[in-house]
Design a protein around this motif. Structure first.
Motif, mmCIF file in Angstrom:
data_model
loop_
_atom_site.group_PDB
_atom_site.id
_atom_site.type_symbol
_atom_site.label_atom_id
_atom_site.label_comp_id
_atom_site.label_asym_id
_atom_site.label_seq_id
_atom_site.Cartn_x
_atom_site.Cartn_y
_atom_site.Cartn_z
ATOM 1 N N THR A 189 0.843 -1.177 0.000
ATOM 2 C CA THR A 189 0.000 0.000 0.000
ATOM 3 C C THR A 189 0.881 1.231 0.000
ATOM 4 O O THR A 189 1.592 1.487 0.972
ATOM 5 N N ARG A 192 -1.617 6.381 2.128
ATOM 6 C CA ARG A 192 -2.610 6.238 3.185
ATOM 7 C C ARG A 192 -3.173 7.609 3.524
ATOM 8 O O ARG A 192 -2.484 8.620 3.422
ATOM 9 N N GLU A 211 -10.402 4.210 4.954
ATOM 10 C CA GLU A 211 -10.188 3.100 4.028
ATOM 11 C C GLU A 211 -10.596 3.513 2.620
ATOM 12 O O GLU A 211 -11.605 4.202 2.417
ATOM 13 N N ALA A 212 -9.801 3.079 1.653
ATOM 14 C CA ALA A 212 -10.082 3.415 0.256
ATOM 15 C C ALA A 212 -11.438 2.870 -0.155
ATOM 16 O O ALA A 212 -11.816 1.746 0.204
ATOM 17 N N ASN A 213 -12.187 3.712 -0.895
ATOM 18 C CA ASN A 213 -13.490 3.340 -1.448
ATOM 19 C C ASN A 213 -14.528 3.050 -0.370
ATOM 20 O O ASN A 213 -15.511 2.363 -0.619
ATOM 21 N N TYR A 242 -3.367 14.585 -6.187
ATOM 22 C CA TYR A 242 -4.595 14.412 -5.432
ATOM 23 C C TYR A 242 -5.643 15.388 -5.950
ATOM 24 O O TYR A 242 -5.324 16.481 -6.396
ATOM 25 N N SER A 312 -9.146 12.032 -3.824
ATOM 26 C CA SER A 312 -8.790 10.993 -4.785
ATOM 27 C C SER A 312 -7.286 10.979 -4.974
ATOM 28 O O SER A 312 -6.663 12.024 -5.148
ATOM 29 N N GLU A 314 -4.053 8.052 -6.486
ATOM 30 C CA GLU A 314 -3.665 6.733 -6.986
ATOM 31 C C GLU A 314 -4.866 5.933 -7.489
ATOM 32 O O GLU A 314 -5.007 4.738 -7.239
ATOM 33 N N GLU A 315 -5.785 6.649 -8.124
ATOM 34 C CA GLU A 315 -6.974 6.024 -8.695
ATOM 35 C C GLU A 315 -7.856 5.386 -7.623
ATOM 36 O O GLU A 315 -8.652 4.493 -7.902
ATOM 37 N N LYS A 316 -7.706 5.854 -6.384
ATOM 38 C CA LYS A 316 -8.571 5.408 -5.295
ATOM 39 C C LYS A 316 -9.294 6.624 -4.740
ATOM 40 O O LYS A 316 -8.794 7.746 -4.803
ATOM 41 N N ASN A 317 -10.467 6.389 -4.176
ATOM 42 C CA ASN A 317 -11.272 7.482 -3.653
ATOM 43 C C ASN A 317 -11.477 7.291 -2.153
ATOM 44 O O ASN A 317 -11.869 6.216 -1.697
ATOM 45 N N TYR A 318 -11.171 8.332 -1.404
ATOM 46 C CA TYR A 318 -11.364 8.317 0.045
ATOM 47 C C TYR A 318 -12.442 9.340 0.371
ATOM 48 O O TYR A 318 -12.358 10.494 -0.063
#
Length: 649
Positions: A189, A192, A211-213, A242, A312, A314-318
């Protein structure tokens, strides 16, 4: 870039001494590295005579070592210190490269789980076999700070005829190669996101991982359209792109700002997050590991009470949902004073900017330096132009600080008639220069023994004898007086002073012994030394204590008191810097402690509002002063309001 702080680096070997060839970045020390008698090599990058820690903005850290000829490397261990409340998580990755035919090639690496361990020291070990003379150790920071204090190399002699393992090809740059190998690791990972209260949790070190998503809900309790400040902690191997958005319940974008919490060094040598540096907002922002403050303004003016913060990377959404409840009060704000002179350094280099900044906090009482005050021998001064800088806003008061002492004042060795004449001429001159109704005379600072307390009173009585309408201010400390003297001087001070502002911890002397309430009784605070490493909560508590005490005003030392030096460095003057703000090319910047003080002014209004409504909030508010966790996102405000409504006992 990350802030690396090297306490000391000790490299030892179980047979012969080894040499440290370099630590990147290279430090400007003429003595370099010295050989110790015990066969180890110690860096001289320890501490200087002032106790400060040498540092450099860098990530990763590269240490080059030489183990000597005919040595077989059998192990490598690195020791780091972990202190999570300061975002010191240790190492995220360790890579080792060996020299071969003038170049370097990869030997081994180790990727660590985020947030290595509990606070304290931690060893990171690599089992490895190497036959080279020189090696490069590449260390990636997990978080913003790395404290590295020891490297151990295990090696043994060999005859030079051992089989040389067939390692990887040569690399052009060990740092780039280390990054690329990190990215290829499976189940790693990289980034964070954690959420924290920027006032409370910078001290406690607590935070909540997002946690992501998935969606995390935060409950926030504000006062009178107050800003919502949420701390975001990012930990990532390298700078990422970001995007940060805030939306209401209808999906509309809400105005917000993002600031980086920057590290400065306090007078005790500690590195602390204190500067709130606004970032230029862009749809996509490049950020690095560190701590940030997200500010959303005036949520209760809108139709929603829930707002979605989307980050957002690394192509992840928090996602963080802020459910904000604002309590509306009918209380007049406290009179507010922050000590600081118009000519004190860069913070006042643009007076109008400084004044607007202070007024934005709620300051309406301003201190005038003795050099700008008319002299008692008839000489002119800058008092008119100085006060004009403040634009004479209705309700403002200007404090003429005389800075008199019993053995240093213009009335010494003058008879009573001459003293009266000197004071009368001065007041008459002052009336010709400015509107005296918004001027307050501040004779002596913090009289704290019987001689000074009596001197302060005698001068004040003389001023009132000459002109009963002149306003007088004092900030006394009666803690050294006996009980009889306290009773006597409380009564005497109430007779002559219009504004009495004792230090908060001594204010009970007046509230207990006072027989009048026709003067303004304020409080002020001086948080613990050194100021910059004090808990921001102490600054928030100043407003709470003033509210409980029933004070009409509150103050804190200080907006600026840097003696003409820099507020960014605590070691450049004759005293520590207690400043609550920082000057910069982009304007005046808040400290985290200033944010906390502002939050305390909101608490003041909430407490006074409910006291004025007849609620006895003392017990529940006193409990709040004992539990830092109740400050998180204004939780105790909810408890206070429900207590006054009768919803909780």
């Amino acid at each position: 870039m990350r802030l690396l702080s090297l306490l000391s680096i000790v490299i030892s070997i179980n047979t012969n001494a080894i040499d440290i060839l370099s630590i990147e970045p290279v430090y400007n020390r003429q003595d370099g590295y010295s050989q110790l008698l015990d066969g180890a090599v110690s860096s001289t990058l320890q501490v200087n005579s002032l106790g400060t820690i040498r540092y450099s903005y860098v990530n990763p850290v590269v240490v080059s070592i030489d183990v000597g000829e005919d040595m077989k490397l059998t192990g490598l261990s690195v020791h780091v210190q972990i202190k999570k409340k300061s975002s010191v998580y240790g190492l995220q990755k360790l890579s080792l490269y060996e020299e071969h035919h003038g170049g370097y090639r990869f030997l081994a690496d180790k990727v660590l789980s985020p947030g290595m361990s509990v606070d304290g020291g931690a060893w990171v070990d690599i089992e490895v076999v190497g036959y080279a003379k020189k090696y490069k150790i590449v260390m990636h920071v997990d978080g913003k700070l790395l404290f590295l204090d020891e490297i151990k190399v295990s090696a043994e002699r060999y005859n030079g005829n051992s089989d040389q393992p067939n390692h990887a090809d040569y690399v052009d740059d060990v740092v780039s190669d280390s990054y690329s190998r990190f990215e290829k690791k499976e189940n790693t990972t990289n980034a964070r996101l954690r959420v924290f209260d920027p006032v409370v949790d910078l001290v406690s070190g607590e935070s909540i991982e997002v946690e992501a998503n998935k969606t995390l809900k935060i409950l926030h309790y504000g006062v009178d359209n107050s800003d919502v400040n949420i701390g975001l902690e990012l930990n990532t191997l390298d700078e990422q792109r970001y995007s940060v958005f805030v939306n209401d319940c209808s999906g509309n974008n809400i105005g917000h700002s993002l600031s980086e919490l920057q590290v400065v060094q306090a007078n005790d040598g500690q590195y602390v997050y204190d500067v709130v540096m606004p970032l230029k907002m862009d749809q996509r922002i490049g950020l690095k590991s560190g701590k940030y403050m997200l500010t959303v303004k005036g949520l209760d003016r809108l139709l929603c009470d829930e707002y979605l913060v989307s980050v957002s990377m690394e192509e992840k959404n928090y996602q963080v949902v802020i459910k904000s409840q604002q309590y509306i009060t009918e209380t007049i704000p406290a009179e507010v004073m922050l000590w600081g002179y118009p000519q004190d350094g860069v913070l006042w280099s643009k007076p109008q900017e400084a004044i607007d900044y202070l007024r934005g906090i709620g300051v309406n009482n301003f201190l005038i330096h003795p050099s700008d005050i008319p002299k008692f021998d008839g000489r002119s001064s800058n008092i008119k132009s100085t006060i004009e800088k403040y634009n004479n806003v209705e309700g403002d008061r200007y404090y003429l600080f005389l800075a008199w002492l019993p053995n240093r004042n213009p009335l010494i060795r003058k008879d009573k008639h001459e003293q009266i004449r000197i004071v009368k001429d001065w007041i008459d001159d002052l009336k010709e220069i400015t509107n005296i109704s918004n001027v307050v005379v501040y004779i002596h600072d913090e009289p704290n023994n019987l001689e000074r307390i009596k001197f302060n009173y005698d001068v004040a009585r003389l001023f009132k004898q000459v002109d009963p309408d002149i306003q007088l201010y004092t900030n006394p400390d009666f803690s050294r007086l006996n009980s009889y003297q306290q009773i006597k001087y409380v009564e005497l001070y109430e007779d002559v002073f219009d504004i009495i502002q004792p230090l908060d911890k001594y204010a009970s002397v007046f509230s207990t012994l006072s027989k009048r309430n026709d003067y303004d009784l304020w409080t002020y605070g001086v948080p613990r030394y050194p100021a910059k490493s004090s808990s921001p909560i102490e600054y928030q508590q100043l407003g709470i204590k003033a509210g409980l005490f029933g004070a009409k005003g509150v103050g804190v030392w200080s907006y600026s008191a840097i003696g003409g030096k820099s507020e960014w460095l605590d070691y450049d003057g004759y005293k520590a810097d207690w400043n609550l703000s920082y000057g910069s090319d982009s304007g005046i910047l808040d400290s985290v402690r200033m944010k906390a003080f502002k939050r305390g002014l909101q608490d003041y209004k909430l407490i006074r509002h409910h006291i004025n409504k007849g609620c006895k909030v003392g017990d529940i508010a006193k409990v709040t002063l004992l539990s830092n966790k109740l400050y998180r996102f204004g939780l105790y405000r909810k408890a206070l309001v429900e207590f006054c409504r009768g919803d909780i006992s």
